[in-house]
Design an enzyme around this catalytic site. Structure first.
Site, PDB file in Angstrom:
ATOM      1  N   ASP A 130       0.903  -1.265   0.049  1.00 47.37           N
ATOM      2  CA  ASP A 130       0.145   0.239  -0.128  1.00 47.37           C
ATOM      3  C   ASP A 130       0.710   1.194  -0.081  1.00 47.37           C
ATOM      4  O   ASP A 130       0.315   2.489  -0.321  1.00 47.37           O
ATOM      5  CB  ASP A 130      -0.639   0.019   1.156  1.00 47.37           C
ATOM      6  CG  ASP A 130      -2.091  -0.873   1.299  1.00 47.37           C
ATOM      7  OD1 ASP A 130      -2.543  -1.054   0.006  1.00 47.37           O
ATOM      8  OD2 ASP A 130      -2.626  -1.283   2.308  1.00 47.37           O
TER       9      ASP A 130
HETATM   10  C1  GLC Z   1      -1.487  -3.930   5.396  1.00 43.87           C
HETATM   11  C2  GLC Z   1      -2.957  -4.101   4.585  1.00 43.87           C
HETATM   12  C3  GLC Z   1      -2.690  -4.738   3.231  1.00 43.87           C
HETATM   13  C4  GLC Z   1      -1.488  -4.624   2.726  1.00 43.87           C
HETATM   14  C5  GLC Z   1      -0.145  -4.462   3.631  1.00 43.87           C
HETATM   15  C6  GLC Z   1       1.007  -3.913   3.010  1.00 43.87           C
HETATM   16  O1  GLC Z   1      -1.619  -5.167   5.958  1.00 43.87           O
HETATM   17  O2  GLC Z   1      -4.153  -4.257   5.287  1.00 43.87           O
HETATM   18  O3  GLC Z   1      -3.787  -4.686   2.276  1.00 43.87           O
HETATM   19  O4  GLC Z   1      -1.215  -5.355   1.549  1.00 43.87           O
HETATM   20  O5  GLC Z   1      -0.740  -3.673   4.471  1.00 43.87           O
HETATM   21  O6  GLC Z   1       1.133  -2.714   2.596  1.00 43.87           O
HETATM   22  C1  GLC Z   2      -0.548   2.349   5.751  1.00 46.23           C
HETATM   23  C2  GLC Z   2       0.007   1.048   6.319  1.00 46.23           C
HETATM   24  C3  GLC Z   2      -0.389  -0.189   5.604  1.00 46.23           C
HETATM   25  C4  GLC Z   2      -1.741  -0.333   5.528  1.00 46.23           C
HETATM   26  C5  GLC Z   2      -2.386   1.046   5.127  1.00 46.23           C
HETATM   27  C6  GLC Z   2      -3.936   0.826   4.950  1.00 46.23           C
HETATM   28  O1  GLC Z   2      -0.401   2.683   4.619  1.00 46.23           O
HETATM   29  O2  GLC Z   2       1.535   1.450   6.359  1.00 46.23           O
HETATM   30  O3  GLC Z   2       0.477  -1.270   6.181  1.00 46.23           O
HETATM   31  O4  GLC Z   2      -2.265  -1.318   4.787  1.00 46.23           O
HETATM   32  O5  GLC Z   2      -2.085   2.179   5.798  1.00 46.23           O
HETATM   33  O6  GLC Z   2      -4.642   1.975   4.706  1.00 46.23           O
END
Ligand code: GLC
Ligand code: GLC
Length: 794
Positions: free
Chosen positions: A484
């Site tokens: 993300d």
């Molecule tokens: C969080 C989110 C997931 C994402 C991950 C890596 O675990 O829930 O959707 O893939 O972060 O950013």
């Molecule tokens: C932030 C976090 C990630 C998560 C995302 C969800 O980017 O670092 O882990 O998946 O928020 O909105």
């Protein structure tokens, strides 16, 4: 015996033996739509269906001390006031124990010859928490003491509850009838639901006004009514409604008494809301109270809950020579998969339950952890998720559980999202053999009249990738892929922007993702197999697209020793030896090796060697290295984190299993096992450093570049649960569901290679004795209903 507690595998419990754990160690209760979070000191809250919109108990996330607020029992024995769970009074106890079990928590405290055991659980088929309180005089003298209950109501919307005080402090309303306190704020207008806290015996006093009970200048640790041994018998009007009962009790030496409290939630049809002007219809609440009106009834409900979990956890069992492996597989990993499935990423001690609903990609991945236990609910979830998709295959990143409608609250346009629908559906069909789900009519964006078959949704998902290729023929990343925080099209200098939702450039972008490329090849292979199995002529087209993608990866995605991670907006490499920081990333090594891209040319082995050499550290495999040491405008959120945390070189446990599966496919037994043991909490030695619960996986453990490597964060709700389950059940123990049977194909160090597995699969029950000597290729067992005992040597 550990400093803070130990596993009790026979009871499927973790036993916490001192209350001052390094962080609240929590458990979840609930199996359908009423859920609770409960810490080892009884902190936490409950809600029905939606942690944001139907919050029942108030909770303060940022409080000091943290985890203040929950359902507390106070005992006033002479001048001593104490709680069985130690908090909030923190009076030193003579004995303390918290047993977190499957869907229940039992907290026992003892002080000065009085023992209080509180069993908390959410019974099957009811929207309530049951608290069975057993008090025993364990001393030699007769005891006279007072018991108080306490709960604080949330005014339903957990978000406005902590913001809109000009309104909130005037709306609170309660009713008191019999031994039950009813919370009916906003019921007078549009709400059709209320909550209640009742008990199966008449009380000696009560309170519903917080300030009267606690005192304006006191905290939960010193409620003035308890200190005085009185009750205010108050009826709350506005301010902060609570519920507290008082009982004046007497016990002879050796004598016990038991009370059953019910903290429940009721919905009434609009036309049945009131029985008299302003008086709520209590019929449903009374029925629920009646269902738990005796200890026997409560015990029966508790036994039903146990049976529910016995049944679920009885579908996969291993018996090996490694106890940590057995308890992880048989108990805690499967349990965590269920919890994660229920909650997605919404409500934990790291997620407030307000910000996030059900994630499109998250929920699809979660299916892989539960489909062998609750296939019907997996089926429904797949349909719910697919119903939020757009006609071009794109997706809302999440949907709200209450409405099942997608929303853009945490963004959209993540180009990996559509592929996870193929992942989830294939996992479901392999487990169940239910090809019929492919013909289910499923709408787009929940709009009636737009239905096409689920199969068509899968085809559109696949095409969403081929319709969105970049200059190297690799998938455009969109807002981000699985990571993300790899925001390659966002370019934000405004600290008030959310990286998830701020503008995302699509024009002129060259940002491509090798993670999506690997995912596409791996899912594409499975998808082609599925299409062939059902005789769909599109199978060939899928195979061609997969082949083309593989070639693109080999040509433009190989960096010499490992797979590149991405190309940025301008077409520059990310995750390359040419980069100063972030030279190598885990996601593309995981996915491209799971997809076996370039395996014949040795690319997979090289990529895995590089992963071990550069990314592995003491507690697991970090996400990238070297960590980014400054904010990079072109990369977005990833570089916003300090080195070693979260997506900037943290050990993101979620993607360690990708490497483990890739290693298993390459037959690298020792790497597989070492990596599995590093991230699996049952093997972790230093519980103080790790901080979070030793019985569940966490999303992230601080990596080698962090100030405190090894600290865990974000426990419970993480894709780590489903992925480690997939890794251990399919790749390590080797039980791989296929469309028409099971393939036994382990990859475990030979010294642990003899073990037994009980696997229920559709209507079959396989008792397998596995003797693994390192042979490749696996042993195929065609599906046949009934019990079968087999010795598998390979
Ligand atoms: C969080 C989110 C997931 C994402 C991950 C890596 O675990 O829930 O959707 O893939 O972060 O950013
Ligand atoms: C932030 C976090 C990630 C998560 C995302 C969800 O980017 O670092 O882990 O998946 O928020 O909105």
């Amino acid at each position: 015996m550990d400093k803070f507690g130990h596993f009790d595998d026979a009871s499927r419990e973790y036993v916490i033996t001192r209350p001052d754990t390094p962080w609240p160690w929590i458990n979840y209760m609930g199996t359908e739509d009423f859920f609770s979070l409960i810490s080892n000191t009884a902190g936490g809250y409950c809600f029905c269906r939606d942690a944001k919109f139907r919050r029942i108990l108030r909770y303060r996330y940022n409080g000091v001390p943290m985890d203040a607020g929950g359902r507390y029992y106070y005992i006033k024995d002479d001048d001593t006031v104490w709680n069985p769970g130690w908090k909030p009074c923190k009076t030193a106890l003579d004995f303390y124990e918290c047993r977190h079990g499957m869907g229940y928590t039992r907290i026992t405290g003892e002080k000065d010859g009085l023992r209080a055991e509180v069993t908390f659980f959410v019974p099957i088929g009811h929207r309530c928490e049951v608290h069975k309180v057993m008090l025993t005089n364990s001393g030699k003298e007769k005891k006279q003491f007072k018991l108080y209950s306490f709960a604080e109501w949330c005014l339903w919307n957990a978000s406005t509850d902590m913001e809109n005080f000009q309104r909130n402090l005037s709306t609170g309303e309660v009713e008191i009838e019999g031994s039950t306190i009813y919370h009916k704020t906003e019921y007078r207008e549009r709400r059709d639901h209320y909550a209640f806290f009742g008990v199966n015996r008449p009380f000696d006093g009560f309170d519903t006004d917080r300030e009267t009970f606690i005192g304006m200048y006191n905290g939960f640790e010193a409620p003035q009514q308890v200190l005085a041994g009185t009750s205010g018998n108050t009826r709350a009007h506005g301010w902060s409604p609570i519920a507290s009962h008082r009982f004046d009790l007497e016990l002879n030496p050796g004598e016990s008494t038991e009370l059953v409290f019910v903290l429940g939630y009721v919905e009434n049809p609009q036309e049945e809301k009131f029985i008299a002007p302003g008086v709520i219809n209590k019929k449903r609440a009374l029925a629920m109270l009646e269902a738990f009106s005796t200890v026997e009834k409560a015990d029966k409900a508790f036994a039903e809950l146990k049976a529910f979990w016995d049944n679920l956890l009885g579908r996969f069992n291993v018996s090996s020579d490694v106890p940590e492996l057995d308890r992880t597989v048989n108990i805690w990993n499967q349990y965590q998969c269920m919890i994660t499935f229920f909650f997605s990423r919404s409500a934990s001690y790291f997620e407030s339950g307000i910000g996030r609903g059900m994630g499109f990609r998250d929920s699809n991945q979660d299916l892989a952890g539960i489909v062998h236990m609750i296939p019907d609910r997996a089926r429904q979830r797949i349909i719910d998720i697919a119903s939020t998709q757009f006609p071009d295959g794109g997706c809302y990143h999440q949907y709200q559980p209450l409405t099942k409608r997608g929303n853009n609250d945490i963004g959209g346009g993540f180009n990996d999202d559509p592929l996870w629908l193929i992942f989830g559906t294939v996992a479901y069909i392999r487990e169940t053999g239910d090809f019929g789900i492919l013909n289910e009519p499923v709408p787009f964006d929940n709009k009636p009249g737009t239905e096409v078959s689920l199969l068509e949704h899968l085809k559109i998902s696949f095409r969403h990738v081929t319709d969105n290729l970049g200059p190297h023929g690799l998938p455009l990343i969109g807002r981000a892929d699985w990571n993300d925080c790899l925001n390659l099209n966002c370019f934000s200098w405004n600290p008030d922007d959310s990286f998830q939702t701020t503008e995302n450039k699509t024009e002129g972008t060259k940002a491509e993702s090798l993670m999506i490329a690997g995912l596409f090849v791996a899912q594409g292979r499975d998808f082609a197999e599925l299409l062939e199995r059902i005789g769909d002529k599109d199978a060939d087209g899928v195979k061609v697209a997969v082949k083309t993608m593989e070639n693109a990866v080999k040509q433009h995605g190989w960096d010499g020793e490992w797979f590149l991670r991405a190309y940025d907006y301008y077409g520059n490499k990310i995750g390359s030896k040419e980069c100063e920081e972030g030279k190598i990333f885990i996601e593309s090594q995981g996915w491209c090796t799971m997809a076996r891209i370039g395996a014949d040319e040795g690319l997979c082995d090289k990529a895995l060697d590089s992963t071990v050499k550069l990314l592995e550290c003491e507690q697991g495999i970090v996400l990238n290295t070297p960590a980014y040491s400054k904010y990079i405008y072109e990369y977005g959120e990833i570089s916003s984190y300090p080195e070693g945390y979260k997506e900037n070189a943290g050990i993101f446990c979620h993607n360690n299993p990708w490497v483990i599966i890739g290693e298993a496919m390459a037959g690298r037994r020792d790497d597989v096992w070492r990596h599995y043991c590093k991230i699996t909490p049952a093997f972790t030695k230093d519980k103080t450093l790790r901080k979070v619960e030793p019985y569940v996986f966490c999303q992230m453990v601080a990596g080698k570049d962090a100030a405190k490597p090894g600290e865990g964060k974000n426990s419970w709700l993480t894709g780590t649960a489903a992925w480690t389950w997939k890794a251990v059940s399919e790749s390590i123990l080797g039980i791989k569901p296929q469309f028409d049977g099971l393939l036994v194909d382990p990859c475990i160090p030979l010294q642990h290679g003899t073990y037994h597995v009980l696997r229920k699969f559709r209507d079959a029950e396989y008792h397998l004795e596995i003797k693994y000597t390192g042979k490749k290729g696996g042993y195929y067992i065609p599906y046949k209903p009934g019990v079968q005992k087999l010795t598998v040597e390979l």
